[in-house]
Write an enzyme that holds these catalytic residues in place. Structure first.
Site, short mmCIF file in Angstrom:
data_model
loop_
_atom_site.label_atom_id
_atom_site.label_comp_id
_atom_site.label_asym_id
_atom_site.label_seq_id
_atom_site.Cartn_x
_atom_site.Cartn_y
_atom_site.Cartn_z
N LYS A 110 0.84 -1.20 0.00
CA LYS A 110 0.00 0.00 0.00
C LYS A 110 0.88 1.25 0.00
O LYS A 110 1.93 1.28 0.67
CB LYS A 110 -0.91 -0.03 1.23
CG LYS A 110 -1.96 1.07 1.28
CD LYS A 110 -2.89 0.87 2.47
CE LYS A 110 -3.93 1.96 2.59
NZ LYS A 110 -4.83 1.80 3.74
N SER A 156 -9.72 1.91 2.91
CA SER A 156 -8.84 2.64 2.02
C SER A 156 -7.81 1.78 1.32
O SER A 156 -7.17 2.23 0.37
CB SER A 156 -8.13 3.74 2.80
OG SER A 156 -7.23 3.16 3.75
N SER A 197 -9.91 -0.37 7.08
CA SER A 197 -9.37 -0.26 5.72
C SER A 197 -8.74 -1.50 5.13
O SER A 197 -8.46 -1.52 3.94
CB SER A 197 -8.34 0.87 5.67
OG SER A 197 -9.02 2.07 5.54
N1 GLN Z 1 -13.12 4.48 6.55
C1 GLN Z 1 -12.39 4.79 7.73
C2 GLN Z 1 -11.89 6.21 7.67
O1 GLN Z 1 -12.09 6.83 6.67
C3 GLN Z 1 -11.24 3.84 7.92
C4 GLN Z 1 -10.03 4.16 7.16
C5 GLN Z 1 -8.86 3.31 7.48
O2 GLN Z 1 -9.00 2.28 8.14
N2 GLN Z 1 -7.68 3.78 7.10
O3 GLN Z 1 -11.34 6.71 8.60
#
Ligand code: GLN
Length: 485
Positions: free
Chosen positions: A79, A154, A178
């Site tokens: 990532k 994400s 994410s």
């Molecule tokens: N959707 C969550 C956020 O926007 C989780 C994102 C993540 O785990 N990086 O914060």
């Protein structure tokens, strides 16, 4: 797809036997990447030259008998918020568009030592803020199962790459879901380990008390093997934990007989799609048939997880992202004087979701509001942890949904950020409490989109999660739930 239909473990066996070379595996991955990338957009940066160089080195180490691990020779994706020495790391943001780290993240160092070959850096929501991988400055990632739908976020690029066969497995990061949510949307296995299991050194921080790097793979076995490689105590991360029980693949030999599994009744409220609820009930049946004791219970406090999470995550983000000022890293806009330069750099370097969260975070931390919002969120976090402690006094595992629905259509979520935040309801509490959670593919809905189920364990109980996840996976492969994915 040829070679790419193999799991990482099967590929490794063939490489160790001399049936396939590491270069052949890397070439196969790049052939797949060339045919799918224009459509999927899972990667931000590809490193063909570097990957072939690593492949040759690893091949030599394998032939010399000094690289014998379970992922030796396996092409992987990383990532793009995880630093890779000499390879651009953008966080999917304009502000880090040209940032080339001078060091590897600890998890990347461990991958390299294990002989995994890094193909490139995967697309994601900007600074890991989002649930659809549409907030990327490099364009949205599409779901390989149906390209009109999002891959989730994400870590959407990592999950899409693994699902599409562009990589055998990948690293993601999980602050509030994410890894688990895009794994569910793309039909792959993804785990968020107990906080502190994988070093955060070299992970570009979003919300430090919640962030955790974790594995994404096409099978539970690959996922366990990858976590075994990256889990380590690291002095460079003060929150990293010294653990003796990191032989995660050993758990795959265990069975679920006698495991006590609780399903929170409070997860089955209004927002949950019928198909997803059916998947959870289906997985419960699978586990019960194999000897687990499954029952419903009241977890409590579920509705407070989202407000507590977004308050804490945004507060930490506003502080962590203060370092991107046009001086220390990457992009700088022209300005008249220092303050003007700061303003222009941050106004044009960050996308709107990131700016929204910085403003929200600065607000909840500001004097006058700190007690009312930030402190209250911290107290709520402690209560949520206590609710889980009580649950784990009665159950070995918790089973539930990963997300309220299958992958939404592209463009559907961004117009209403609040609605997007609410879709994190089943994942964020796990991060608030520092627990491990895994998303395992279970079935597909009527339109062929995958849905996973989530297993949550007490701190340091990843092995139980892998045991139960393997049982769910096996039932799926036996075609238990009708449609296999
Ligand atoms: N959707 C969550 C956020 O926007 C989780 C994102 C993540 O785990 N990086 O914060």
């Amino acid at each position: 797809m040829g070679l790419l239909t193999l799991t990482a473990r099967k590929l490794n066996e063939r490489i160790q036997d001399g049936q396939v070379t590491v270069v052949e595996a890397v070439e196969a991955a790049f052939t797949e990447i060339e045919s799918r990338e224009a459509e999927l957009n899972s990667f931000i940066t590809l490193d063909r030259e570097g990957a072939l160089r690593q492949a040759k080195e690893v091949q030599q180490r394998i032939e010399q008998g000094i690289c014998t691990g379970p992922l030796a020779g396996v092409p992987v994706a990383v990532k793009d918020n995880i630093c890779t020495k000499g390879l651009r790391t953008t966080c999917a943001s304009r502000i880090l568009e040209d940032f080339v780290p001078a060091y590897d993240a600890e998890a990347v160092t461990r991958l390299r030592l294990a002989g995994a070959v890094i193909l490139g850096k995967t697309n994601m929501d900007e600074f890991a803020m989002g649930s659809t991988s549409e907030t990327s400055a490099f364009g949205p990632v599409k779901n390989p199962r149906n390209t009109e739908h999002v891959s989730g976020g994400s870590s959407g690029g990592s999950c899409a790459a693994v699902a599409a066969g562009e990589a055998f497995c990948a690293l993601g990061s999980d602050t509030g879901g994410s890894i688990r949510q895009p794994s569910s949307f793309c039909g792959v296995v993804g785990m968020k380990p107990t906080y502190g299991t994988v070093s955060r050194y070299g992970l570009i921080a979003y919300a430090s008390s919640l962030d955790q790097i974790g594995p994404i793979a096409r099978s539970v076995e690959d996922c366990a093997a990858l976590l075994e490689v990256i889990a380590s105590h690291d002095e460079k991360d003060s929150t990293s934990v010294m653990r003796a029980d990191t032989d995660f693949t050993a758990a795959l030999k265990e069975d679920v007989r006698g495991l006590r599994i609780g399903i929170p009744k409070d997860y089955f409220g209004d927002g949950l799609d019928r198909e997803v609820a059916a998947a959870v009930r289906g997985a419960a049946e699978v586990l019960a048939r194999r000897g687990a004791v499954v029952e419903d219970f009241d977890l409590g406090l579920v509705k407070y997880a989202i407000p507590a999470y977004y308050t804490i995550a945004c507060a930490e983000a506003s502080s962590n992202l203060a370092r991107f000022d046009g001086v220390k890293y990457g992009y700088r806009a022209a300005g008249e004087g220092l303050h003007d330069m700061y303003k222009r750099t941050r106004s044009t370097g960050f996308g709107s979701e990131v700016k929204r969260r910085i403003m929200l975070g600065s607000f909840v931390l500001s004097s006058g509001y700190y007690d009312a919002y930030y402190l209250k969120a911290l107290r709520t976090r402690a209560l949520i942890k206590r609710a889980f402690d009580e649950a784990f006094a009665r159950y070995d595992l918790i089973l539930g949904p990963v997300a309220p629905s299958v992958a939404p259509r592209l463009g559907q979520s961004l117009s209403d950020p609040l609605k997007m935040y609410l879709s994190d309801i089943y994942t964020v509490a796990v991060n608030l409490a520092g627990l491990p959670g895994i998303s395992v593919p279970f079935c597909t809905d009527g339109s062929g989109l995958p849905t996973g189920v989530q297993l949550i364990g007490d701190c340091f109980r990843e092995k139980r999660l892998f045991t139960a996840a393997a049982a769910v996976e096996a039932a799926r492969e036996e075609g238990y739930h009708g449609k296999t994915i």
